[in-house]
Write an enzyme that holds these catalytic residues in place. Structure first.
Site, PDB file in Angstrom:
ATOM      1  N   LYS A 106       0.862  -1.179   0.000  1.00 52.59           N
ATOM      2  CA  LYS A 106       0.000   0.000   0.000  1.00 52.59           C
ATOM      3  C   LYS A 106       0.897   1.226   0.000  1.00 52.59           C
ATOM      4  O   LYS A 106       2.031   1.179   0.495  1.00 52.59           O
ATOM      5  CB  LYS A 106      -0.858  -0.008   1.266  1.00 52.59           C
ATOM      6  CG  LYS A 106      -2.113   0.801   1.169  1.00 52.59           C
ATOM      7  CD  LYS A 106      -3.275   0.007   0.591  1.00 52.59           C
ATOM      8  CE  LYS A 106      -4.510   0.841   0.467  1.00 52.59           C
ATOM      9  NZ  LYS A 106      -5.649   0.090  -0.040  1.00 52.59           N
ATOM     10  N   GLY A 114     -26.064   1.583   1.791  1.00 52.83           N
ATOM     11  CA  GLY A 114     -25.160   2.271   0.870  1.00 52.83           C
ATOM     12  C   GLY A 114     -25.485   1.884  -0.566  1.00 52.83           C
ATOM     13  O   GLY A 114     -25.341   0.721  -0.951  1.00 52.83           O
ATOM     14  N   GLY A 136     -24.124   3.249  -3.410  1.00 55.64           N
ATOM     15  CA  GLY A 136     -23.124   3.859  -4.285  1.00 55.64           C
ATOM     16  C   GLY A 136     -22.770   2.924  -5.423  1.00 55.64           C
ATOM     17  O   GLY A 136     -23.607   2.143  -5.897  1.00 55.64           O
ATOM     18  N   VAL A 173     -21.076   0.142  -5.670  1.00 59.40           N
ATOM     19  CA  VAL A 173     -21.277  -1.303  -5.489  1.00 59.40           C
ATOM     20  C   VAL A 173     -22.730  -1.612  -5.134  1.00 59.40           C
ATOM     21  O   VAL A 173     -23.350  -2.516  -5.710  1.00 59.40           O
ATOM     22  CB  VAL A 173     -20.345  -1.852  -4.380  1.00 59.40           C
ATOM     23  CG1 VAL A 173     -20.575  -3.332  -4.167  1.00 59.40           C
ATOM     24  CG2 VAL A 173     -18.885  -1.595  -4.730  1.00 59.40           C
TER      25      VAL A 173
HETATM   26  P1  NAD Z   1     -19.406   4.728  -2.872  1.00 56.63           P
HETATM   27  O1  NAD Z   1     -18.757   5.888  -2.214  1.00 56.63           O
HETATM   28  O2  NAD Z   1     -19.709   4.776  -4.324  1.00 56.63           O
HETATM   29  O3  NAD Z   1     -20.800   4.410  -2.123  1.00 56.63           O
HETATM   30  C1  NAD Z   1     -20.985   4.468  -0.750  1.00 56.63           C
HETATM   31  C2  NAD Z   1     -22.422   4.920  -0.504  1.00 56.63           C
HETATM   32  O4  NAD Z   1     -22.693   4.865   0.888  1.00 56.63           O
HETATM   33  C3  NAD Z   1     -22.708   6.359  -0.960  1.00 56.63           C
HETATM   34  O5  NAD Z   1     -23.842   6.384  -1.797  1.00 56.63           O
HETATM   35  C4  NAD Z   1     -22.951   7.105   0.354  1.00 56.63           C
HETATM   36  O6  NAD Z   1     -23.915   8.154   0.222  1.00 56.63           O
HETATM   37  C5  NAD Z   1     -23.470   5.982   1.239  1.00 56.63           C
HETATM   38  N1  NAD Z   1     -23.343   6.250   2.670  1.00 56.63           N
HETATM   39  C6  NAD Z   1     -22.377   6.927   3.322  1.00 56.63           C
HETATM   40  N2  NAD Z   1     -22.633   6.969   4.641  1.00 56.63           N
HETATM   41  C7  NAD Z   1     -23.788   6.295   4.823  1.00 56.63           C
HETATM   42  C8  NAD Z   1     -24.563   5.967   5.967  1.00 56.63           C
HETATM   43  N3  NAD Z   1     -24.220   6.361   7.186  1.00 56.63           N
HETATM   44  N4  NAD Z   1     -25.691   5.238   5.790  1.00 56.63           N
HETATM   45  C9  NAD Z   1     -26.055   4.833   4.544  1.00 56.63           C
HETATM   46  N5  NAD Z   1     -25.363   5.125   3.451  1.00 56.63           N
HETATM   47  C10 NAD Z   1     -24.251   5.831   3.579  1.00 56.63           C
HETATM   48  O7  NAD Z   1     -18.509   3.464  -2.507  1.00 56.63           O
HETATM   49  P2  NAD Z   1     -18.485   2.055  -3.247  1.00 56.63           P
HETATM   50  O8  NAD Z   1     -17.424   2.088  -4.296  1.00 56.63           O
HETATM   51  O9  NAD Z   1     -19.868   1.643  -3.633  1.00 56.63           O
HETATM   52  O10 NAD Z   1     -17.936   1.126  -2.074  1.00 56.63           O
HETATM   53  C11 NAD Z   1     -18.772   0.761  -0.986  1.00 56.63           C
HETATM   54  C12 NAD Z   1     -17.936   0.062   0.083  1.00 56.63           C
HETATM   55  O11 NAD Z   1     -17.329  -1.109  -0.477  1.00 56.63           O
HETATM   56  C13 NAD Z   1     -16.774   0.901   0.625  1.00 56.63           C
HETATM   57  O12 NAD Z   1     -16.586   0.561   1.983  1.00 56.63           O
HETATM   58  C14 NAD Z   1     -15.571   0.424  -0.183  1.00 56.63           C
HETATM   59  O13 NAD Z   1     -14.363   0.592   0.534  1.00 56.63           O
HETATM   60  C15 NAD Z   1     -15.907  -1.058  -0.342  1.00 56.63           C
HETATM   61  N6  NAD Z   1     -15.303  -1.664  -1.532  1.00 56.63           N
HETATM   62  C16 NAD Z   1     -15.566  -1.164  -2.764  1.00 56.63           C
HETATM   63  C17 NAD Z   1     -14.992  -1.761  -3.872  1.00 56.63           C
HETATM   64  C18 NAD Z   1     -15.297  -1.246  -5.270  1.00 56.63           C
HETATM   65  O14 NAD Z   1     -15.003  -1.955  -6.237  1.00 56.63           O
HETATM   66  N7  NAD Z   1     -15.883  -0.067  -5.429  1.00 56.63           N
HETATM   67  C19 NAD Z   1     -14.147  -2.881  -3.728  1.00 56.63           C
HETATM   68  C20 NAD Z   1     -13.916  -3.396  -2.449  1.00 56.63           C
HETATM   69  C21 NAD Z   1     -14.499  -2.762  -1.351  1.00 56.63           C
END
Ligand code: NAD
Length: 365
Positions: free
Chosen positions: A80, A180, A182, A184
């Protein structure tokens, strides 16, 4: 901090400090373990309070990547990078090109990627100086957004958890809550909706909630109320540490299986979930689709192959669940042991001489 003692206890191979006063770069790369292959892990840009905080973070995160790559069956180690600075005000082309030059200097022992505080655009600047970067845009021949593959891996992981705990092969009529919506979470809604799952969703962004209600007939829930919804599966897809002393006794689910990183506030919460008979799919095993996706880019990206590799998450979780049962340990502990065993076994395999050894190939290398 007694640095070498710390590295010894955590099992790290190397930490490099980078400094370039012209671009303002203050960066650290931690390489935890390269037994399986080059250390891959994102570059985080964060306004750390002090240098020790940055060091502790890069040590912690790089070790996590070793376990994630090992459990996903990838030929990659864990590493990292962190750049100390404000990602809103201090980013420049020079900063990331300078970082790229330092990464190049590591000669391929570390491969970087996007992370919190850095973007695909930043990685394109890094790529001007080194090939040891992945997760770049599809326009440049990269793998682009990993979220569809991550969400697919979580979907497959939910199926494995349902088979294990409910002895069912289909998801029709099951209730799943998604925290959430977002990148994913929204793809996950789509996969689950197609299988006839009844969805309960929450997000702090009302527009995203509206989208899930309109497109998937989901029931909207208040962000604070999501833990108490009676469901078969709770899928955390927003923040980390949502399994904590305040939430654990509110949970009315049978299974926890979601994408968020570091879902347990402390590792011992895995044992607390086991005591409460809640099956926990370890976060770094079920959300490995993102890493699988970027790792594919290193050998020439093929999305079909990435999706098919993500299907392996089903078997991986089954092995973890069985080990947890057989050894009477939490699923997160079982997952750590599985990952450590793989590193040990592959390490032994590599310990004897081969006249021709297949080396890890990097694009253009
Ligand atoms: P993102 O930022 O696109 O989505 C996160 C969502 O959570 C947002 O829509 C945000 O408004 C919402 N959120 C924030 N605080 C909140 C709360 N208190 N209650 C409800 N919703 C809330 O992130 P992502 O890319 O979709 O990733 C989601 C999670 O998965 C993260 O923890 C990330 O580290 C993990 N992750 C993502 C990936 C990837 O490929 N994107 C891979 C491995 C792990």
């Amino acid at each position: 901090m007694d640095l070498f003692k710390e590295l010894g206890e955590r099992g790290h191979e190397q930490v490099s400090f980078f400094h370039d006063s012209d671009s303002g770069l203050k960066g650290l790369v931690a390489i935890h373990n390269t037994v399986l292959g080059p250390a891959l892990g994102g570059c985080r840009m964060w306004n750390y309070e002090n240098e020790t905080e940055a060091l502790v973070d890069v040590l912690r995160l790089s070790k996590g990547m070793t376990y994630k790559a090992a459990i996903a069956g990838l030929n990659l180690g864990g590493g990292k990078a962190v750049i100390i600075g404000n990602s809103k005000t201090q980013k420049t082309e020079n900063l990331f090109r300078s970082f790229g030059r330092f990464v190049e200097g590591l000669g391929g022992r570390y491969i970087t990627a996007e992370d919190v505080g850095t973007s695909i655009r930043d990685m394109e600047h890094v790529r001007m100086e080194t090939d040891y970067v992945t997760g770049i845009s599809q326009a440049l021949g990269g793998s682009g957004d990993p979220s569809p593959v991550t969400a697919y891996g979580v979907f497959v992981g939910i199926k494995a958890s349902v088979k294990e705990r409910l002895n069912r092969v289909d998801l029709d009529g099951l209730k799943v809550s998604i925290q959430g919506l977002g990148h994913v979470g929204m793809y996950l809604c789509e996969y689950l909706h197609k299988e006839g799952v009844e969805l309960f969703v929450t997000d702090i962004d009302q527009a995203l909630m509206g989208q899930a209600v309109d497109n998937f007939g989901a029931t909207p829930v208040d962000p604070d109320g999501i833990y108490e919804v009676e469901v078969d599966v709770y899928a955390p897809c927003a923040l980390g540490a949502t399994v904590n002393p305040d939430t654990i006794d509110k949970l009315k689910c049978t299974i926890i299986a979601g994408a968020a990183n570091n879902q347990l506030i402390e590792n011992n919460f895995g044992g607390e979930l086991k005591k409460r008979n809640i099956l926990y799919a370890p976060d770094y095993a079920i959300n490995a689709g993102g890493l699988i996706n970027v790792s594919n880019e290193l050998e020439g990206y093929n999305q079909e192959r990435a999706f098919s590799q993500a299907e392996g998450i089903y078997e991986t979780l089954m092995e973890i669940f069985h080990r947890s049962d057989n050894e009477g340990i939490s699923t997160n502990e079982a997952s750590d042991r599985q990952a450590e065993d793989r590193i040990k076994k592959i390490g032994e395999l590599k310990s004897f001489y081969l006249p021709y050894k297949k080396s890890f190939k990097i694009r253009n290398a």
